[in-house]
Design an enzyme around this catalytic site. Structure first.
Site, PDB file in Angstrom:
ATOM      1  N   MET A  79      24.784  -0.274  -7.774  1.00 44.77           N
ATOM      2  CA  MET A  79      23.625  -1.155  -7.155  1.00 44.77           C
ATOM      3  C   MET A  79      23.139  -2.205  -7.900  1.00 44.77           C
ATOM      4  SD  MET A  79      20.901   0.399  -4.454  1.00 44.77           S
ATOM      5  CE  MET A  79      19.603   0.537  -5.794  1.00 44.77           C
ATOM      6  N   CYS A  80      23.074  -3.291  -7.339  1.00 43.94           N
ATOM      7  CA  CYS A  80      22.240  -4.642  -7.775  1.00 43.94           C
ATOM      8  C   CYS A  80      20.784  -4.510  -7.776  1.00 43.94           C
ATOM      9  CB  CYS A  80      22.592  -5.617  -7.088  1.00 43.94           C
ATOM     10  SG  CYS A  80      24.585  -5.934  -6.793  1.00 43.94           S
ATOM     11  N   GLN A  81      20.162  -5.201  -8.338  1.00 45.11           N
ATOM     12  CA  GLN A  81      18.781  -4.975  -8.367  1.00 45.11           C
ATOM     13  C   GLN A  81      18.076  -6.623  -8.222  1.00 45.11           C
ATOM     14  OE1 GLN A  81      16.070  -2.987 -10.909  1.00 45.11           O
ATOM     15  NE2 GLN A  81      17.521  -1.212 -11.010  1.00 45.11           N
ATOM     16  N   ILE A 117      20.465  -9.212 -10.458  1.00 49.62           N
ATOM     17  CA  ILE A 117      21.409  -8.739 -11.597  1.00 49.62           C
ATOM     18  C   ILE A 117      22.282  -7.853 -10.897  1.00 49.62           C
ATOM     19  CG2 ILE A 117      20.063  -8.935 -13.734  1.00 49.62           C
ATOM     20  CD1 ILE A 117      19.029  -6.017 -13.372  1.00 49.62           C
ATOM     21  N   ASN A 132      21.072  -6.907  -2.176  1.00 54.06           N
ATOM     22  CA  ASN A 132      21.477  -5.757  -2.722  1.00 54.06           C
ATOM     23  C   ASN A 132      21.862  -4.577  -1.746  1.00 54.06           C
ATOM     24  OD1 ASN A 132      19.913  -3.084  -2.709  1.00 54.06           O
ATOM     25  ND2 ASN A 132      19.341  -3.437  -4.672  1.00 54.06           N
TER      26      ASN A 132
END
Lengths: 290, 290
Positions: free
Chosen positions: B1-3, B78, B108
């Site tokens: 998972m992105c943040q 990110i 996200n």
């Protein structure tokens, strides 16, 4: 007057050497201190780094210089504001998406009668709107608008060159229109007054910057297959043979080579002194530089 | 998972403290190593800095950390790739121009059934086309397309919030849709599963990063009038009270305050464990993190 730098190559290439000399014109060897921008195509993506501080001392420029980013198409611009205040929204290169590609544009000169061009019905902004208030961004949006209205789908490269050439000839009636444009595949360079280029290929030699005491031996950092076209307002190196574009000449580069050319009169090459005087006359260069 | 990380303030503010903790999740304290991007509105202009290397060690992130850029609206992301390969064209935040403004978007989650949404006739790309191949950029273009088709001119903020809320509710049927969106005036945050925020205002206190041994006394670096909203996937500080968005809650921030809110059910707040498990189930987070 602002200054332009472009690079188009057949292999991803580090622009550090050229950028080192170029950026010194943003506050050390010349007066283009009103911000700068540089954009690197990477595949279909773009790294675009801009700052509104002088390029010669900008932390962003320092980072770029140290990073050594490689790209096949790079456009950079150092700004001496002539139209629009100093702000990030007015910093070149400008970027928009067209037909699922990013397009980049940087301009040097001054389009004094742009209002007349943009008030014509066909030129209303439907797909593309300027965000800042420079003549440069307005005319970039105008070009994209005309292309998008004429071609819902991306046409051939040959068709694009011919269409952009016609638009460019028309826009040139409204002022000084030196520019570099790229979609990440090819790079177009056009001169109303002042633009130079050089194509470097094997056998590679040494080059010495004009703006700094730096020399590079290209043979040590290239392969024999590499070919790199560099485009700049004024030559960046002292010991190489840069070619000046004639007035109203337009070139398309791909893989470091010229793939299309339009030149109304090869003999009509402006002297650098006259080009700077012409820029000064429309407020695009200080008298002191002439 | 992105943040995700967002900041919306009533005065241009340096995001260095929050970004210091956030970027360590890009390779040191967490695994989001597939590139990062951060964009700062400055007036109508945008500084957008992206890199496809891990944020924790990127030279671009180092430069940002040292520069201390101030802005009223910042979006950072990110990436841990779940859709689309690692490349600059797939790096958030994405940017497009709408009604003469730049709009920024970072997402996200994972929209697993996006094809079904985008094949409906009204959703064809007319004004906006994706350049890369992420679900995130596709859905950003879809939102802009719907707005532009419905409103040739920019509508009121209230109308925009209501329209984006409807679009968001519809898109949320197709997967996990946590996102941050800004036009430089306001910032919208939406959670399908996981998003937090905090509003800092006088009296300011001390804050300690979770991801690094760094403490700041906000009282020493602010004025009593300052108000700063920070939005992040997971809280960035250990000793402050972060608020988690409920499922399908959408907030609009302006000048560091919430100015519009839609929340179907305040009590429906997902646990962090469940949110990460849900992301893992659709391939947006590795099992090991759950």
């Amino acid at each position: 007057m602002c200054q332009l730098l472009g690079m188009n190559c057949n292999t991803p290439t580090d622009i550090t050497f050229s950028f080192e000399g170029f950026r010194r014109r943003g506050g050390v060897t010349d007066h283009h201190i009103d911000g700068f921008g540089i954009a690197f195509f990477e595949g279909k993506g773009v790294r675009i780094y801009q700052d509104d501080t002088p390029c010669a001392s900008s932390p962003v420029a320092e980072m770029i210089q140290a990073y050594g980013i490689k790209s096949k198409n790079v456009i950079a611009h150092i700004r001496k504001a002539s139209s629009g205040q100093i702000s990030l929204a007015n910093t070149h290169p400008f970027m928009r998406e067209l037909w699922g590609e990013y397009w980049l544009f940087a301009h040097n000169g001054h389009l004094t009668q742009l209002d007349q061009l943009l008030t014509k019905p066909a030129s209303t902004y439907h797909y593309y709107h300027p965000v800042g208030n420079t003549d440069s961004e307005q005319v970039f949006c105008y070009i994209l608008e005309q292309l998008r209205q004429q071609f819902p789908e991306k046409p051939s490269k040959e068709c694009l060159f011919a269409t952009i050439q016609k638009l460019t000839a028309h826009i040139s009636n409204y002022g000084i229109f030196n520019y570099i444009l790229s979609n990440g595949e090819w790079m177009i360079a056009h001169a109303t007054t002042l633009l130079h280029y050089i194509i470097r290929q094997a056998p590679f030699g040494e080059a010495r910057l004009i703006d700094d005491d730096v020399t590079i031996d290209f043979a040590a950092v290239t392969t024999p297959k590499d070919r790199v076209a560099v485009i700049a307002t004024l030559p960046l190196t002292a010991n190489e043979c840069w070619q000046q574009l004639a007035r109203n000449e337009m070139l398309m580069f791909e893989d470091g080579a010229i793939v299309a050319r339009d030149c109304p009169d090869e003999t009509d090459v402006m002297s650098i002194k006259d080009a700077l005087a012409m820029a000064a006359a429309v407020g695009a260069a200080p008298e002191s530089v002439v």
